[in-house]
Design a protein around this motif. Structure first.
Motif, PDB file in Angstrom:
ATOM      1  N   GLU A  62     -41.420  -8.647   3.942  1.00 23.86           N
ATOM      2  CA  GLU A  62     -40.854  -8.109   4.575  1.00 23.86           C
ATOM      3  C   GLU A  62     -41.022  -6.533   5.163  1.00 23.86           C
ATOM      4  N   VAL A  63     -41.383  -5.942   4.158  1.00 25.57           N
ATOM      5  CA  VAL A  63     -41.682  -4.396   4.300  1.00 25.57           C
ATOM      6  C   VAL A  63     -42.956  -4.330   5.159  1.00 25.57           C
ATOM      7  N   MET A  64     -44.028  -5.048   4.827  1.00 23.86           N
ATOM      8  CA  MET A  64     -45.209  -5.029   5.746  1.00 23.86           C
ATOM      9  C   MET A  64     -45.230  -5.465   6.878  1.00 23.86           C
ATOM     10  N   ASP A  65     -44.354  -6.739   7.203  1.00 24.35           N
ATOM     11  CA  ASP A  65     -44.314  -7.220   8.557  1.00 24.35           C
ATOM     12  C   ASP A  65     -43.401  -5.899   9.350  1.00 24.35           C
ATOM     13  N   ALA A  66     -42.279  -5.523   9.028  1.00 19.63           N
ATOM     14  CA  ALA A  66     -41.645  -4.622   9.608  1.00 19.63           C
ATOM     15  C   ALA A  66     -42.530  -3.424   9.853  1.00 19.63           C
ATOM     16  N   ALA A  67     -43.232  -2.843   8.689  1.00 22.20           N
ATOM     17  CA  ALA A  67     -44.050  -1.785   9.332  1.00 22.20           C
ATOM     18  C   ALA A  67     -45.053  -1.935  10.211  1.00 22.20           C
ATOM     19  N   ILE A  68     -45.954  -3.267  10.018  1.00 18.91           N
ATOM     20  CA  ILE A  68     -47.005  -3.471  11.241  1.00 18.91           C
ATOM     21  C   ILE A  68     -46.591  -3.760  12.488  1.00 18.91           C
ATOM     22  N   ASP A  69     -45.202  -4.336  12.514  1.00 19.11           N
ATOM     23  CA  ASP A  69     -44.573  -4.543  14.043  1.00 19.11           C
ATOM     24  C   ASP A  69     -44.311  -3.260  14.447  1.00 19.11           C
ATOM     25  N   ALA A  70     -43.987  -2.160  13.588  1.00 17.57           N
ATOM     26  CA  ALA A  70     -43.597  -0.787  14.210  1.00 17.57           C
ATOM     27  C   ALA A  70     -44.745   0.101  14.362  1.00 17.57           C
ATOM     28  N   GLY A  71     -45.884  -0.242  14.167  1.00 20.89           N
ATOM     29  CA  GLY A  71     -47.093   0.361  14.516  1.00 20.89           C
ATOM     30  C   GLY A  71     -47.878   0.853  13.188  1.00 20.89           C
ATOM     31  N   ALA A  72     -47.607   0.385  12.123  1.00 24.87           N
ATOM     32  CA  ALA A  72     -48.610   0.810  10.956  1.00 24.87           C
ATOM     33  C   ALA A  72     -49.951   0.369  10.952  1.00 24.87           C
ATOM     34  N   ARG A  73     -50.853   1.240  10.574  1.00 28.30           N
ATOM     35  CA  ARG A  73     -52.267   1.094  10.673  1.00 28.30           C
ATOM     36  C   ARG A  73     -52.800   0.548   9.550  1.00 28.30           C
ATOM     37  N   SER A  74     -52.103   0.826   8.264  1.00 28.34           N
ATOM     38  CA  SER A  74     -52.699   0.456   6.956  1.00 28.34           C
ATOM     39  C   SER A  74     -51.427   0.677   6.195  1.00 28.34           C
ATOM     40  N   ILE A  75     -51.246  -0.189   4.992  1.00 29.97           N
ATOM     41  CA  ILE A  75     -50.317  -0.113   4.160  1.00 29.97           C
ATOM     42  C   ILE A  75     -50.953  -0.335   2.600  1.00 29.97           C
ATOM     43  N   HIS A  76     -50.725   0.587   1.536  1.00 26.78           N
ATOM     44  CA  HIS A  76     -51.375   0.793   0.513  1.00 26.78           C
ATOM     45  C   HIS A  76     -50.107   0.259  -0.372  1.00 26.78           C
ATOM     46  N   VAL A  77     -50.526  -0.754  -1.357  1.00 29.43           N
ATOM     47  CA  VAL A  77     -49.510  -1.416  -2.378  1.00 29.43           C
ATOM     48  C   VAL A  77     -50.107  -1.480  -3.457  1.00 29.43           C
ATOM     49  N   LYS A  78     -49.442  -1.109  -4.750  1.00 27.35           N
ATOM     50  CA  LYS A  78     -49.525  -1.307  -6.069  1.00 27.35           C
ATOM     51  C   LYS A  78     -48.446  -1.907  -6.771  1.00 27.35           C
ATOM     52  N   VAL A  79     -48.852  -2.787  -7.449  1.00 27.70           N
ATOM     53  CA  VAL A  79     -47.741  -3.702  -8.203  1.00 27.70           C
ATOM     54  C   VAL A  79     -48.301  -3.605  -9.613  1.00 27.70           C
ATOM     55  N   GLU A  80     -47.166  -3.366 -10.433  1.00 24.98           N
ATOM     56  CA  GLU A  80     -47.203  -3.330 -11.975  1.00 24.98           C
ATOM     57  C   GLU A  80     -46.304  -4.029 -12.501  1.00 24.98           C
ATOM     58  N   VAL A  81     -46.876  -4.562 -13.770  1.00 27.69           N
ATOM     59  CA  VAL A  81     -46.022  -5.571 -14.521  1.00 27.69           C
ATOM     60  C   VAL A  81     -45.876  -5.206 -15.915  1.00 27.69           C
ATOM     61  N   PRO A  82     -44.738  -4.712 -16.449  1.00 34.25           N
ATOM     62  CA  PRO A  82     -44.530  -3.870 -17.781  1.00 34.25           C
ATOM     63  C   PRO A  82     -45.167  -5.161 -18.850  1.00 34.25           C
ATOM     64  N   GLU A  83     -45.787  -4.609 -19.821  1.00 33.18           N
ATOM     65  CA  GLU A  83     -46.078  -5.437 -21.096  1.00 33.18           C
ATOM     66  C   GLU A  83     -45.217  -6.580 -21.410  1.00 33.18           C
ATOM     67  N   ALA A  84     -43.912  -6.177 -21.472  1.00 30.27           N
ATOM     68  CA  ALA A  84     -43.160  -7.171 -22.022  1.00 30.27           C
ATOM     69  C   ALA A  84     -43.079  -8.400 -20.983  1.00 30.27           C
ATOM     70  N   TYR A  85     -43.443  -8.266 -19.844  1.00 29.92           N
ATOM     71  CA  TYR A  85     -43.329  -9.534 -18.859  1.00 29.92           C
ATOM     72  C   TYR A  85     -44.598 -10.004 -18.290  1.00 29.92           C
ATOM     73  N   VAL A  86     -45.688  -9.569 -19.259  1.00 31.68           N
ATOM     74  CA  VAL A  86     -47.174 -10.110 -18.888  1.00 31.68           C
ATOM     75  C   VAL A  86     -47.220 -11.454 -19.675  1.00 31.68           C
ATOM     76  N   ARG A  87     -47.598 -12.401 -18.779  1.00 31.08           N
ATOM     77  CA  ARG A  87     -47.599 -13.688 -19.400  1.00 31.08           C
ATOM     78  C   ARG A  87     -49.132 -14.043 -19.728  1.00 31.08           C
ATOM     79  N   THR A  88     -49.551 -14.500 -20.749  1.00 28.56           N
ATOM     80  CA  THR A  88     -50.596 -14.873 -21.147  1.00 28.56           C
ATOM     81  C   THR A  88     -50.899 -16.434 -21.260  1.00 28.56           C
ATOM     82  N   SER A  89     -51.865 -16.940 -21.230  1.00 32.19           N
ATOM     83  CA  SER A  89     -52.023 -18.219 -21.433  1.00 32.19           C
ATOM     84  C   SER A  89     -52.825 -18.563 -22.860  1.00 32.19           C
ATOM     85  N   ARG A  90     -52.266 -19.687 -23.417  1.00 37.84           N
ATOM     86  CA  ARG A  90     -52.571 -19.878 -24.733  1.00 37.84           C
ATOM     87  C   ARG A  90     -53.192 -21.373 -24.604  1.00 37.84           C
ATOM     88  N   THR A  91     -54.514 -21.446 -25.024  1.00 36.96           N
ATOM     89  CA  THR A  91     -55.171 -22.686 -25.230  1.00 36.96           C
ATOM     90  C   THR A  91     -55.308 -23.332 -26.606  1.00 36.96           C
TER      91      THR A  91
END
Length: 91
Positions: A62-91
């Motif tokens: 929603e943020v990116m759509d709104a910004a682009i519709d209003a004339g944004a040229r680029s959007i830099h996004v960083k997403v972080e997941v705290p260690e407690a929520y990191v999912r690891t696959s176990r084989t």
């Protein structure tokens, strides 16, 4: 009582931007973030969102759509997941 960390934290910066002012495309993105109902932290060089994974990722669209519709040229996004929520696959 301590508050657990958010499942996902994202930070975005909408370009072009002017320090000390808020261009219309930046305002549009920030307003979309605030409308999400998530925790929002508006800073001088970027805006943070935090909450449940699906809600944060959906709000970013929603943020990116709104910004682009209003004339944004680029959007830099960083997403972080705290260690407690990191999912690891176990084989």
């Amino acid at each position: 009582m301590p508050v657990p960390p958010a499942e996902v934290t994202a930070e975005f910066t909408i370009h072009p931007f002017t320090e000390g002012g808020m261009e219309p495309h930046v305002s549009a993105g920030v307003e979309a973030a605030q409308a999400s109902g998530l925790a929002v932290d508006v800073g001088p060089l970027g805006t943070g969102l935090s909450g449940a994974r699906a809600e944060v990722l959906g709000a970013l669209v929603e943020v990116m759509d709104a910004a682009i519709d209003a004339g944004a040229r680029s959007i830099h996004v960083k997403v972080e997941v705290p260690e407690a929520y990191v999912r690891t696959s176990r084989t």
